[in-house]
Design a protein around this motif. Structure first.
Motif, short mmCIF file in Angstrom:
data_model
loop_
_atom_site.label_atom_id
_atom_site.label_comp_id
_atom_site.label_asym_id
_atom_site.label_seq_id
_atom_site.Cartn_x
_atom_site.Cartn_y
_atom_site.Cartn_z
N ASN A 68 9.03 -9.43 -11.51
CA ASN A 68 8.24 -8.24 -11.19
C ASN A 68 8.13 -8.00 -9.69
OD1 ASN A 68 7.81 -7.58 -13.85
ND2 ASN A 68 5.89 -8.74 -14.01
N SER A 69 7.89 -9.06 -8.92
CA SER A 69 7.79 -8.87 -7.47
C SER A 69 9.10 -8.36 -6.89
CB SER A 69 7.37 -10.18 -6.79
OG SER A 69 6.06 -10.53 -7.13
N ALA A 70 10.20 -8.87 -7.42
CA ALA A 70 11.51 -8.41 -6.96
C ALA A 70 11.72 -6.94 -7.33
CB ALA A 70 12.61 -9.28 -7.54
N LYS A 71 11.23 -6.53 -8.50
CA LYS A 71 11.34 -5.12 -8.89
C LYS A 71 10.58 -4.23 -7.91
CE LYS A 71 12.04 -5.66 -13.88
NZ LYS A 71 11.48 -5.38 -15.23
N LEU A 98 10.73 -0.47 -3.30
CA LEU A 98 10.34 -0.12 -1.94
C LEU A 98 11.54 -0.08 -1.01
CD1 LEU A 98 7.10 -2.28 -1.74
CD2 LEU A 98 7.20 0.22 -1.67
N ASN A 99 12.52 -0.92 -1.24
CA ASN A 99 13.71 -0.91 -0.40
C ASN A 99 14.58 0.32 -0.62
OD1 ASN A 99 13.34 -3.28 1.03
ND2 ASN A 99 14.41 -4.56 -0.47
N GLY A 147 0.82 -4.94 2.14
CA GLY A 147 0.02 -4.44 1.03
C GLY A 147 0.75 -3.53 0.07
N GLU A 148 1.99 -3.14 0.37
CA GLU A 148 2.65 -2.15 -0.48
C GLU A 148 3.18 -2.75 -1.78
OE1 GLU A 148 5.42 0.38 1.55
OE2 GLU A 148 3.73 1.59 2.26
N ILE A 149 3.64 -3.98 -1.76
CA ILE A 149 4.05 -4.61 -3.02
C ILE A 149 2.85 -4.71 -3.95
CG2 ILE A 149 4.74 -6.82 -4.05
CD1 ILE A 149 6.81 -7.12 -1.91
N GLU A 150 1.71 -5.08 -3.40
CA GLU A 150 0.49 -5.17 -4.20
C GLU A 150 0.10 -3.80 -4.75
OE1 GLU A 150 0.67 -8.59 -1.41
OE2 GLU A 150 0.94 -6.41 -1.24
N ARG A 151 0.32 -2.75 -3.96
CA ARG A 151 -0.01 -1.41 -4.43
C ARG A 151 0.89 -0.99 -5.58
NH1 ARG A 151 1.72 3.86 -3.31
NH2 ARG A 151 0.11 5.41 -3.80
N GLU A 161 5.72 5.60 9.57
CA GLU A 161 4.31 5.66 9.21
C GLU A 161 4.00 6.55 8.00
OE1 GLU A 161 1.71 6.51 12.45
OE2 GLU A 161 2.80 5.26 13.86
N SER A 162 4.86 7.47 7.65
CA SER A 162 4.52 8.41 6.59
C SER A 162 4.34 7.70 5.25
CB SER A 162 5.60 9.48 6.46
OG SER A 162 5.33 10.35 5.37
N SER A 163 3.35 8.16 4.48
CA SER A 163 3.18 7.65 3.12
C SER A 163 4.13 8.35 2.15
CB SER A 163 1.72 7.86 2.67
OG SER A 163 1.38 9.22 2.69
N HIS A 164 4.72 9.46 2.57
CA HIS A 164 5.70 10.19 1.75
C HIS A 164 7.09 9.64 2.06
CE1 HIS A 164 2.70 13.83 1.88
NE2 HIS A 164 2.22 12.76 1.27
N GLN A 165 7.29 8.39 1.72
CA GLN A 165 8.50 7.69 2.13
C GLN A 165 9.77 8.24 1.49
OE1 GLN A 165 9.40 4.66 4.28
NE2 GLN A 165 7.90 6.01 5.25
N LEU A 166 9.72 8.61 0.24
CA LEU A 166 10.93 9.12 -0.40
C LEU A 166 11.39 10.41 0.27
CD1 LEU A 166 13.13 8.90 -2.52
CD2 LEU A 166 11.60 10.05 -4.15
#
Length: 498
Positions: free
Chosen positions: A26-29, A34-35, A44-48, A139-144
């Motif tokens: 799951n962590s790898a997923k 995110l990658n 904190g983003e993996i946790e999110r 910095e943007s939260s709209h990463q995609l």
């Protein structure tokens, strides 16, 4: 320092022999997601992703404007962008106020000091556009959206180091690509086709019917550059089935498409102007379809034909699969994405939805299968290390060294995103040299620290990356201290891939 970098390179080469992981927990997923959908994990983003779920994360990134409260932009980012005043200017305003050639026409007896000031003023436009692009990517939260901006900016590439490109490249990306990066392909195609930066870069502003009333120097005849690249690079692909006759017909269709000159009275927001006196007034046969003489509407019909063509669906789908999955994507995935492209009338977010839910995207063979471009590598390192963006010159320096300056690709096919384009021993050494300095705190400061330099915290870095480093990397960093531990993590094979 050089010996440290060499030792890190040797460790990197030894780690390169083994695969990163045989299975995808799951962590790898979460890290894989995110990658690919972002420029890499921040603290904190993996946790999110774990908290909201993979599907929810994908939906938020695909449609950030629908529920802005779930994915807000930080006030700090908004403030930084607001300070860049040239970002608010239209192409025509930039042409009038920031082009040295036009400014010189309005002055006499210009001194060298005044000329230097004019050039510096013009340079500030591309500097501010570059700064805005980097800050948003980090910095943007709209990463995609930022990732897709990276994708489409190479697909619809313009060059910033010649003529008006210096003042228009940033505006082109903001106006013609950013609003449509996750929207409908036809809208994106049309926005790029109407923008002065594209029409200037590929010479269509010179494209003129030879016997038209406006055919006078420098508008002396047909220019096929844009017509050819529009089919070969932007839509159908080199194997899309078009002929030289189609290139000529499309060039005739786009005669008169250009930008508004300094004396234009009514200028639209995007700075586009159609010179009816230079347009070819005859009927055209394009890709087997008759296009009756109709002025500017001919170009719109041609763009409709290109956007709906099956070859375009296949070509765009292949490039998306190559960018998000692997350098040589499976035909099964490309074909399904092409079907989705056609069934949704080129809705980019729908195609991406199919891509991100595909078994090929989640297959173990796709994990860490993409070697990061220099841009992706630099941004991901800064994000993972949680560093501030107050001084971005070290980033620009690395990108120049590695052959990927922002807005600096002089080829219309844009920057490649494949391993073969970027992986070499020299490039790896330069990356390791850079992250070694980065990890020491000598290049950029931690985001929460505005004081003296401090090394990147390796334990925090590992947590950010879900502790998903290979056994060999763990062994390599076990008996070392910061900043070398952090440099080994950021210089490891698993971090150089995504």
């Amino acid at each position: 320092m050089f010996r440290v970098c060499i030792s890190v390179l040797l460790i990197w080469l030894s780690l390169q022999i083994s695969a990163f992981a045989a299975e995808m927990p799951n962590s790898a997923k979460a890290l894989h997601l995110l990658n690919r959908l972002s420029f890499g994990a921040r603290p904190g983003e993996i946790e999110r992703v774990h908290a909201i779920g993979i599907n929810a994360y994908i939906q938020q990134q695909l449609s950030p404007e629908l529920l802005p409260e779930l994915l807000p932009e930080s006030p700090q980012l908004t403030t930084k962008l607001e300070q860049l005043e040239t970002l608010r200017l239209t192409p025509h305003q930039l042409l009038l106020n920031y082009n040295p050639g036009i400014q010189l026409r309005q002055q006499t007896n210009v001194s060298q000091e005044q000329l230097n000031a004019l050039n510096a003023k013009a340079q500030s436009v591309i500097q501010q556009a570059t700064e805005a692009k980097l800050i948003r990517s980090i910095e943007s939260s709209h990463q995609l959206q930022e990732v897709m901006l990276d994708f489409w900016s190479s697909h619809f590439n313009v060059f910033s180091s010649e003529g008006f490109g210096k003042i228009w490249a940033g505006a082109y990306e903001r106006q013609a690509i950013r609003p449509y990066a996750l929207g409908r392909f036809r809208d994106l195609l049309g926005a790029t086709a109407h923008h002065p930066a594209m029409l200037y870069y590929l010479d269509n502003w010179l494209n003129t019917a030879p016997n038209s009333p406006g055919a006078k120097p420098p508008f002396s005849g047909l220019n096929e550059n844009y017509a050819r690249e529009l089919m070969e690079l932007h839509t159908l692909g080199v194997e899309g089935g078009y002929t030289q006759a189609d290139v000529e017909a499309l060039a005739r269709i786009f005669t008169g498409w250009g930008y508004c000159g300094v004396n234009a009275r009514q200028v639209p927001e995007n700075g586009f102007c159609f010179a009816v006196r230079r347009h070819d007034t005859g009927d055209k046969l394009f890709l087997g379809q008759q296009i009756a003489a109709g002025g500017i509407t001919e170009g719109e019909q041609a763009l409709d034909i290109l956007a709906k063509h099956p070859a375009t669906a296949k070509f765009i789908s292949y490039k998306l699969a190559q960018y998000f999955v692997m350098d040589d994507p499976p035909n099964s995935l490309v074909n399904r994405l092409a079907q989705r492209f056609q069934s949704t009338d080129g809705e980019i977010s729908a195609v991406l939805q199919s891509l991100f839910s595909s078994p090929e995207f989640w297959d173990e063979s796709a994990l860490n299968a993409k070697f990061k471009t220099p841009y992706q590598y630099a941004i991901s390192a800064i994000r993972a290390a949680d560093l501030a963006t107050s001084n971005l010159n070290p980033v620009l320096g690395l990108l120049r060294q590695l052959g990927m300056p922002i807005y600096g690709c002089d080829s219309p096919d844009g920057y490649k995103n494949t391993e073969a384009a970027w992986l070499s021993a020299d490039a790896v050494l330069r990356r390791i040299n850079w992250v070694t300095a980065l990890s020491s705190g000598r290049l950029l400061q931690p985001a929460a620290n505005s004081g003296s330099a401090s090394p990147v915290d390796s334990q925090k870095l590992l947590t950010t990356l879900g502790n998903l480093v290979s056994a060999k990397t763990q062994q390599a960093i076990a008996n070392r201290r910061d900043p070398l531990r952090s440099a080994l993590i950021l210089g490891s094979p698993e971090f150089m891939y995504r």
